[in-house]
Design a protein around this motif. Structure first.
Motif, PDB file in Angstrom:
ATOM      1  N   LEU A 191       0.828  -1.211   0.000  1.00  0.00           N
ATOM      2  CA  LEU A 191       0.000   0.000   0.000  1.00  0.00           C
ATOM      3  C   LEU A 191       0.861   1.259   0.000  1.00  0.00           C
ATOM      4  CD1 LEU A 191      -2.898  -0.984   2.397  1.00  0.00           C
ATOM      5  CD2 LEU A 191      -3.078  -0.413  -0.022  1.00  0.00           C
ATOM      6  N   GLN A 192       1.952   1.246   0.755  1.00  0.00           N
ATOM      7  CA  GLN A 192       2.855   2.397   0.786  1.00  0.00           C
ATOM      8  C   GLN A 192       3.453   2.642  -0.593  1.00  0.00           C
ATOM      9  OE1 GLN A 192       3.223   4.580   3.214  1.00  0.00           O
ATOM     10  NE2 GLN A 192       4.708   5.782   2.065  1.00  0.00           N
ATOM     11  N   ALA A 193       3.848   1.564  -1.276  1.00  0.00           N
ATOM     12  CA  ALA A 193       4.412   1.703  -2.621  1.00  0.00           C
ATOM     13  C   ALA A 193       3.375   2.265  -3.588  1.00  0.00           C
ATOM     14  CB  ALA A 193       4.933   0.355  -3.116  1.00  0.00           C
ATOM     15  N   LEU A 194       2.125   1.813  -3.485  1.00  0.00           N
ATOM     16  CA  LEU A 194       1.046   2.352  -4.322  1.00  0.00           C
ATOM     17  C   LEU A 194       0.828   3.832  -4.054  1.00  0.00           C
ATOM     18  CD1 LEU A 194      -1.658  -0.469  -4.207  1.00  0.00           C
ATOM     19  CD2 LEU A 194      -0.495   0.413  -6.243  1.00  0.00           C
ATOM     20  N   TYR A 195       0.851   4.192  -2.783  1.00  0.00           N
ATOM     21  CA  TYR A 195       0.689   5.589  -2.378  1.00  0.00           C
ATOM     22  C   TYR A 195       1.796   6.453  -2.979  1.00  0.00           C
ATOM     23  CZ  TYR A 195       0.927   9.584   0.848  1.00  0.00           C
ATOM     24  OH  TYR A 195       1.009  10.845   1.391  1.00  0.00           O
ATOM     25  N   GLU A 196       3.032   6.015  -2.801  1.00  0.00           N
ATOM     26  CA  GLU A 196       4.169   6.793  -3.297  1.00  0.00           C
ATOM     27  C   GLU A 196       4.168   6.891  -4.818  1.00  0.00           C
ATOM     28  OE1 GLU A 196       7.583   4.921  -1.524  1.00  0.00           O
ATOM     29  OE2 GLU A 196       7.006   5.576   0.497  1.00  0.00           O
ATOM     30  N   LYS A 197       3.706   5.863  -5.477  1.00  0.00           N
ATOM     31  CA  LYS A 197       3.672   5.850  -6.944  1.00  0.00           C
ATOM     32  C   LYS A 197       2.577   6.752  -7.499  1.00  0.00           C
ATOM     33  CE  LYS A 197       2.903   2.751 -10.853  1.00  0.00           C
ATOM     34  NZ  LYS A 197       2.596   1.381 -11.263  1.00  0.00           N
ATOM     35  N   ASN A 198       1.444   6.824  -6.818  1.00  0.00           N
ATOM     36  CA  ASN A 198       0.262   7.463  -7.394  1.00  0.00           C
ATOM     37  C   ASN A 198      -0.078   8.837  -6.835  1.00  0.00           C
ATOM     38  OD1 ASN A 198      -0.934   5.353  -9.292  1.00  0.00           O
ATOM     39  ND2 ASN A 198      -0.513   4.177  -7.448  1.00  0.00           N
ATOM     40  N   VAL A 199       0.339   9.134  -5.615  1.00  0.00           N
ATOM     41  CA  VAL A 199       0.001  10.424  -5.009  1.00  0.00           C
ATOM     42  C   VAL A 199       1.145  11.400  -5.298  1.00  0.00           C
ATOM     43  CG1 VAL A 199      -0.485  11.623  -2.845  1.00  0.00           C
ATOM     44  CG2 VAL A 199      -1.361   9.304  -3.209  1.00  0.00           C
ATOM     45  N   PRO A 200       0.823  12.548  -5.881  1.00  0.00           N
ATOM     46  CA  PRO A 200       1.872  13.526  -6.193  1.00  0.00           C
ATOM     47  C   PRO A 200       2.686  13.900  -4.948  1.00  0.00           C
ATOM     48  CG  PRO A 200      -0.210  14.175  -7.201  1.00  0.00           C
ATOM     49  CD  PRO A 200      -0.513  13.017  -6.295  1.00  0.00           C
ATOM     50  N   ALA A 201       3.973  14.172  -5.169  1.00  0.00           N
ATOM     51  CA  ALA A 201       4.891  14.468  -4.072  1.00  0.00           C
ATOM     52  C   ALA A 201       4.410  15.636  -3.220  1.00  0.00           C
ATOM     53  CB  ALA A 201       6.291  14.754  -4.615  1.00  0.00           C
ATOM     54  N   GLU A 202       3.865  16.676  -3.850  1.00  0.00           N
ATOM     55  CA  GLU A 202       3.414  17.832  -3.063  1.00  0.00           C
ATOM     56  C   GLU A 202       2.240  17.476  -2.152  1.00  0.00           C
ATOM     57  OE1 GLU A 202       1.981  17.969  -7.290  1.00  0.00           O
ATOM     58  OE2 GLU A 202       3.964  18.039  -6.433  1.00  0.00           O
ATOM     59  N   VAL A 203       1.402  16.556  -2.577  1.00  0.00           N
ATOM     60  CA  VAL A 203       0.296  16.109  -1.724  1.00  0.00           C
ATOM     61  C   VAL A 203       0.847  15.268  -0.576  1.00  0.00           C
ATOM     62  CG1 VAL A 203      -1.841  14.757  -1.638  1.00  0.00           C
ATOM     63  CG2 VAL A 203      -1.355  16.200  -3.636  1.00  0.00           C
TER      64      VAL A 203
END
Length: 57
Positions: free
Chosen positions: A35-47
């Motif tokens: 889930l963390q990898a999915l989050y990091e891949k899909n959520v923009p860095a600024e968010v």
């Protein structure tokens, strides 16, 4: 940071087989990593930065 429960459907036979090789704590840890990898891949860095900043208040 607050947490929430996530539930998924998965084949019973597959889960039972997985449990022969990994205990529930290990499976949970692995799922959190996915889930963390999915989050990091899909959520923009600024968010991500905004969310992390809000958690440090």
């Amino acid at each position: 940071m607050k947490t929430t429960l996530i539930q998924i459907y998965y084949g019973l036979e597959k889960l039972e087989a997985l449990r022969q090789y990994r205990n529930d704590a290990q499976i949970n840890e692995d799922m959190e990593g996915v889930l963390q990898a999915l989050y990091e891949k899909n959520v923009p860095a600024e968010v991500q930065e905004r969310i992390e900043s809000a958690g440090n208040i």
